[in-house]
Design a protein around this motif. Structure first.
Motif, PDB file in Angstrom:
ATOM      1  N   ALA A   1       8.428  20.095  44.961  1.00  0.00           N
ATOM      2  CA  ALA A   1       9.461  20.779  45.745  1.00  0.00           C
ATOM      3  C   ALA A   1      10.116  19.817  46.733  1.00  0.00           C
ATOM      4  O   ALA A   1      11.339  19.788  46.894  1.00  0.00           O
ATOM      5  N   ARG A   2       9.289  18.998  47.377  1.00  0.00           N
ATOM      6  CA  ARG A   2       9.826  18.009  48.312  1.00  0.00           C
ATOM      7  C   ARG A   2      10.728  17.008  47.595  1.00  0.00           C
ATOM      8  O   ARG A   2      11.830  16.691  48.065  1.00  0.00           O
ATOM      9  N   LEU A   3      10.260  16.508  46.468  1.00  0.00           N
ATOM     10  CA  LEU A   3      11.049  15.521  45.728  1.00  0.00           C
ATOM     11  C   LEU A   3      12.398  16.098  45.331  1.00  0.00           C
ATOM     12  O   LEU A   3      13.430  15.429  45.443  1.00  0.00           O
ATOM     13  N   HIS A   4      12.398  17.358  44.886  1.00  0.00           N
ATOM     14  CA  HIS A   4      13.665  17.995  44.507  1.00  0.00           C
ATOM     15  C   HIS A   4      14.593  18.131  45.711  1.00  0.00           C
ATOM     16  O   HIS A   4      15.799  17.910  45.597  1.00  0.00           O
ATOM     17  N   ARG A   5      14.019  18.494  46.883  1.00  0.00           N
ATOM     18  CA  ARG A   5      14.877  18.661  48.071  1.00  0.00           C
ATOM     19  C   ARG A   5      15.544  17.341  48.452  1.00  0.00           C
ATOM     20  O   ARG A   5      16.750  17.289  48.704  1.00  0.00           O
ATOM     21  N   VAL A   6      14.743  16.287  48.504  1.00  0.00           N
ATOM     22  CA  VAL A   6      15.275  14.986  48.941  1.00  0.00           C
ATOM     23  C   VAL A   6      16.323  14.472  47.957  1.00  0.00           C
ATOM     24  O   VAL A   6      17.411  14.032  48.355  1.00  0.00           O
ATOM     25  N   LEU A   7      16.013  14.569  46.667  1.00  0.00           N
ATOM     26  CA  LEU A   7      16.963  14.062  45.668  1.00  0.00           C
ATOM     27  C   LEU A   7      18.198  14.951  45.579  1.00  0.00           C
ATOM     28  O   LEU A   7      19.311  14.459  45.336  1.00  0.00           O
ATOM     29  N   ALA A   8      18.032  16.255  45.798  1.00  0.00           N
ATOM     30  CA  ALA A   8      19.188  17.171  45.705  1.00  0.00           C
ATOM     31  C   ALA A   8      20.219  16.844  46.776  1.00  0.00           C
ATOM     32  O   ALA A   8      21.416  16.736  46.488  1.00  0.00           O
ATOM     33  N   THR A   9      19.780  16.686  48.015  1.00  0.00           N
ATOM     34  CA  THR A   9      20.751  16.368  49.076  1.00  0.00           C
ATOM     35  C   THR A   9      21.254  14.935  48.945  1.00  0.00           C
ATOM     36  O   THR A   9      22.460  14.679  48.921  1.00  0.00           O
ATOM     37  N   ASN A  10      20.342  13.983  48.861  1.00  0.00           N
ATOM     38  CA  ASN A  10      20.744  12.580  48.973  1.00  0.00           C
ATOM     39  C   ASN A  10      21.471  12.078  47.731  1.00  0.00           C
ATOM     40  O   ASN A  10      22.406  11.279  47.848  1.00  0.00           O
TER      41      ASN A  10
ATOM     42  N   SER B   1      10.043   1.665  51.816  1.00  0.00           N
ATOM     43  CA  SER B   1       9.437   2.610  52.777  1.00  0.00           C
ATOM     44  C   SER B   1       8.004   3.015  52.430  1.00  0.00           C
ATOM     45  O   SER B   1       7.663   4.214  52.447  1.00  0.00           O
ATOM     46  N   PRO B   2       7.117   2.062  52.131  1.00  0.00           N
ATOM     47  CA  PRO B   2       5.741   2.412  51.770  1.00  0.00           C
ATOM     48  C   PRO B   2       5.010   3.120  52.909  1.00  0.00           C
ATOM     49  O   PRO B   2       5.151   2.767  54.069  1.00  0.00           O
ATOM     50  N   GLY B   3       4.256   4.162  52.545  1.00  0.00           N
ATOM     51  CA  GLY B   3       3.467   4.898  53.533  1.00  0.00           C
ATOM     52  C   GLY B   3       4.304   5.845  54.365  1.00  0.00           C
ATOM     53  O   GLY B   3       3.768   6.591  55.191  1.00  0.00           O
ATOM     54  N   GLU B   4       5.610   5.830  54.203  1.00  0.00           N
ATOM     55  CA  GLU B   4       6.490   6.720  54.985  1.00  0.00           C
ATOM     56  C   GLU B   4       7.214   7.691  54.059  1.00  0.00           C
ATOM     57  O   GLU B   4       6.931   8.894  54.057  1.00  0.00           O
ATOM     58  N   TYR B   5       8.141   7.160  53.264  1.00  0.00           N
ATOM     59  CA  TYR B   5       8.892   8.061  52.361  1.00  0.00           C
ATOM     60  C   TYR B   5       9.515   7.254  51.228  1.00  0.00           C
ATOM     61  O   TYR B   5      10.714   6.957  51.257  1.00  0.00           O
ATOM     62  N   VAL B   6       8.693   6.955  50.250  1.00  0.00           N
ATOM     63  CA  VAL B   6       9.178   6.239  49.066  1.00  0.00           C
ATOM     64  C   VAL B   6      10.209   7.084  48.310  1.00  0.00           C
ATOM     65  O   VAL B   6      11.129   6.543  47.683  1.00  0.00           O
ATOM     66  N   ASP B   7      10.070   8.414  48.407  1.00  0.00           N
ATOM     67  CA  ASP B   7      11.063   9.299  47.750  1.00  0.00           C
ATOM     68  C   ASP B   7      12.452   9.092  48.338  1.00  0.00           C
ATOM     69  O   ASP B   7      13.442   8.948  47.617  1.00  0.00           O
TER      70      ASP B   7
ATOM     71  N   ALA C   1      13.478   6.404  49.969  1.00  0.00           N
ATOM     72  CA  ALA C   1      13.918   5.048  49.604  1.00  0.00           C
ATOM     73  C   ALA C   1      14.476   5.033  48.182  1.00  0.00           C
ATOM     74  O   ALA C   1      15.517   4.421  47.904  1.00  0.00           O
ATOM     75  N   ALA C   2      13.787   5.736  47.278  1.00  0.00           N
ATOM     76  CA  ALA C   2      14.261   5.785  45.885  1.00  0.00           C
ATOM     77  C   ALA C   2      15.601   6.500  45.790  1.00  0.00           C
ATOM     78  O   ALA C   2      16.467   6.123  44.983  1.00  0.00           O
ATOM     79  N   SER C   3      15.787   7.518  46.622  1.00  0.00           N
ATOM     80  CA  SER C   3      17.086   8.219  46.597  1.00  0.00           C
ATOM     81  C   SER C   3      18.198   7.271  47.023  1.00  0.00           C
ATOM     82  O   SER C   3      19.322   7.354  46.521  1.00  0.00           O
ATOM     83  N   LYS C   4      17.900   6.377  47.933  1.00  0.00           N
ATOM     84  CA  LYS C   4      18.911   5.416  48.389  1.00  0.00           C
ATOM     85  C   LYS C   4      19.129   4.319  47.336  1.00  0.00           C
ATOM     86  O   LYS C   4      20.227   3.766  47.231  1.00  0.00           O
ATOM     87  N   GLY C   5      18.093   4.011  46.567  1.00  0.00           N
ATOM     88  CA  GLY C   5      18.292   3.116  45.421  1.00  0.00           C
ATOM     89  C   GLY C   5      19.303   3.720  44.449  1.00  0.00           C
ATOM     90  O   GLY C   5      20.173   3.026  43.901  1.00  0.00           O
ATOM     91  N   ALA C   6      19.194   5.034  44.259  1.00  0.00           N
ATOM     92  CA  ALA C   6      20.154   5.721  43.380  1.00  0.00           C
ATOM     93  C   ALA C   6      21.566   5.662  43.965  1.00  0.00           C
ATOM     94  O   ALA C   6      22.546   5.539  43.216  1.00  0.00           O
TER      95      ALA C   6
END
Ligand code: NAP
Length: 248
Positions: free
Chosen positions: A103-112, A150-156, A158-163
């Motif tokens: 659910a968290r991964l979907h929220r972060v990727l949906a907005t970002n 962003s290891p240990g904080e929010y790799v999700d 960071a990955a959204s910003k890679g996208a």
């Protein structure tokens, strides 16, 4: 017709600083927000008090119908969009990947990510000379997290910003012939409320020593790079990622 800018998440932080600077540079400004109507309205009021044009429009960029409504409102109230800043972004409680649920991964990727794609789509439809438009410019707000991870904080996050970096590179090539430039800024550690969302409002104090310039950045320092990329000063610049990160 003058320049018309849409800034997603323009009521707070980097988006608010960008909205105010855009007004100084003679843009009519659409301040998009999701929840914080009063913050967005305060930015609009500050702009209109000095004689510039601005509106606040509610839209969750992750929701397709909201994004369509956002751009239709801008068409009707300000005119055809000439500049888009894909600034809206979220991060969530700091944690390692092994504890993140879907659910968290979907929220972060949906907005970002999805939100940035949807807004870019609506802007391109209006700006593209291939669709009868007059061109324009898009700036995506990425992050140095895209290359730090962003290891240990929010790799999700960071990955959204890679996208977002990849969206910038690909879309820039896709629409270059249609009169649209697409670039990104990659801020480092900027003094805004986003760090509280990760559970650490004073994060900059902890990590600023790791920045070569020994400080966090201010939102206006990012806004200046955004406005340069949107301007004719950057007329031959597209598909570029500019780090605004004090050397980090
Ligand atoms: P912020 O102060 O937390 O502001 C985030 C803004 O995004 C708010 O205006 C919020 O609207 C809006 N927003 C969030 N989700 C949205 C959605 N689904 N639809 C529409 N608007 C939405 O954050 P910030 O630090 O200024 O961040 C702005 C951008 O810079 C983000 O993309 C962030 O990832 C990026 N960035 C920030 C830093 C940093 O250190 N601060 C570093 C690198 C990159 P509401 O006010 O209505 O909630």
């Amino acid at each position: 017709m003058g320049n018309v800018i849409v800034i997603t998440g323009g009521g707070r932080g980097i988006g608010a600083a960008t909205a105010r600077l855009a007004a100084e540079r003679d843009y009519a400004v659409c301040v998009n927000y999701r929840h914080h109507q009063m913050a967005a309205q305060a930015v609009v009021d500050a702009i209109t008090q000095v004689g510039a044009r601005a509106i606040a429009v509610a839209a969750d960029v992750a929701v397709e119908q909201d994004v369509i409504h956002l751009f239709e409102t801008v068409d009707q109230r300000l005119g055809t969009v000439t500049a888009l800043v894909n600034n809206a972004g979220i991060l969530e409680q700091q944690m390692r990947v092994e504890h993140m649920d879907a659910a968290r991964l979907h929220r972060v990727l949906a907005t970002n990510v999805v939100g940035s794609f949807l807004c870019a789509r609506e802007a391109v439809k209006r700006m593209s000379t291939k669709h009868g438009g007059n061109g324009g410019a898009i700036v995506n707000v990425s992050s140095v997290a895209a290359r730090l991870g962003s290891p240990g904080e929010y790799v999700d996050y960071a990955a959204s910003k890679g996208a977002i970096d990849t969206l910038t590179l690909g879309l820039a090539k896709e629409v270059a012939e249609a009169g649209i430039r697409v670039n990104a800024v990659r801020p480092g550690f900027i003094d805004t409320e986003i760090h509280a969302s990760g559970g650490e409002p004073h994060r900059l104090e902890r990590i600023k020593a790791a920045v070569p310039m020994q400080r966090g950045g201010q939102a206006i320092e990012v806004a200046r790079a955004v406005l340069w990329l949107l301007s004719t000063e950057a007329s031959y610049t597209t598909g570029t990622l500019i780090d605004v990160a004090g050397g980090k």
